[in-house]
Enzyme design. Sequence first.
Site, PDB file in Angstrom:
ATOM      1  CB  SER A 186      -0.973  -0.048   1.175  1.00  0.00           C
ATOM      2  OG  SER A 186      -2.010   0.883   1.014  1.00  0.00           O
ATOM      3  CG  ASP A 244      -6.591  -2.742  -3.423  1.00  0.00           C
ATOM      4  OD1 ASP A 244      -7.061  -1.709  -2.920  1.00  0.00           O
ATOM      5  OD2 ASP A 244      -5.395  -3.055  -3.349  1.00  0.00           O
ATOM      6  CG  HIS A 263      -5.836  -2.339   0.398  1.00  0.00           C
ATOM      7  ND1 HIS A 263      -4.940  -1.987  -0.567  1.00  0.00           N
ATOM      8  CD2 HIS A 263      -5.348  -1.841   1.560  1.00  0.00           C
ATOM      9  CE1 HIS A 263      -3.952  -1.299  -0.040  1.00  0.00           C
ATOM     10  NE2 HIS A 263      -4.169  -1.198   1.263  1.00  0.00           N
TER      11      HIS A 263
END
Length: 167
Positions: free
Chosen positions: A7, A100, A130
């Site tokens: 991320s 995601d 995610h």
Amino acid sequence: MAVAGDSAGGNLAAVAALLARDAGIPLAHQLLVYPVTDTAKDTPSWREYGTGYGLDAGSLARFMDLYRDGADPSDPRLAPLRAPDLAGAAPATVITAECDILRDEAERYARRLAAAGVPVELRRYDGVVHSFFLLPEIFDTGAEAVEFAVRRLRAAFDDHSRQGSAA
């Protein structure tokens, strides 16, 4: 040495890999797990998975604004997808999740790396959101993805050490 992150950490790893390239620092690999690679917030996955899938579009936009702190949103140090040239970056593994918000920009980054001649393996895990990578106790594919990442890093270090001993 390798860089890795997921991320926002994937953003830092991708940027670090480009900065290492520019500084002539050889990296064995970059492992990018659903990385933030752009600031545009305009991909189909951003629209489709922006609410109800764990990583909320409104929250992510706020985090991006805080991280950016007034800097140009097209600066490749914030948005590595916008770097004019990705050639010469470290070989990469890019892992994405189907559901995601960051999927499309991460996959676009992997395709740009490949088009620039960077060895890259992109793997999308279907049916997951995610953070699945960090939750192998909830997502079986999370454990599978971690094992894949470890194999890729081991292979990269093996290749790198063989190349170093041949020099």
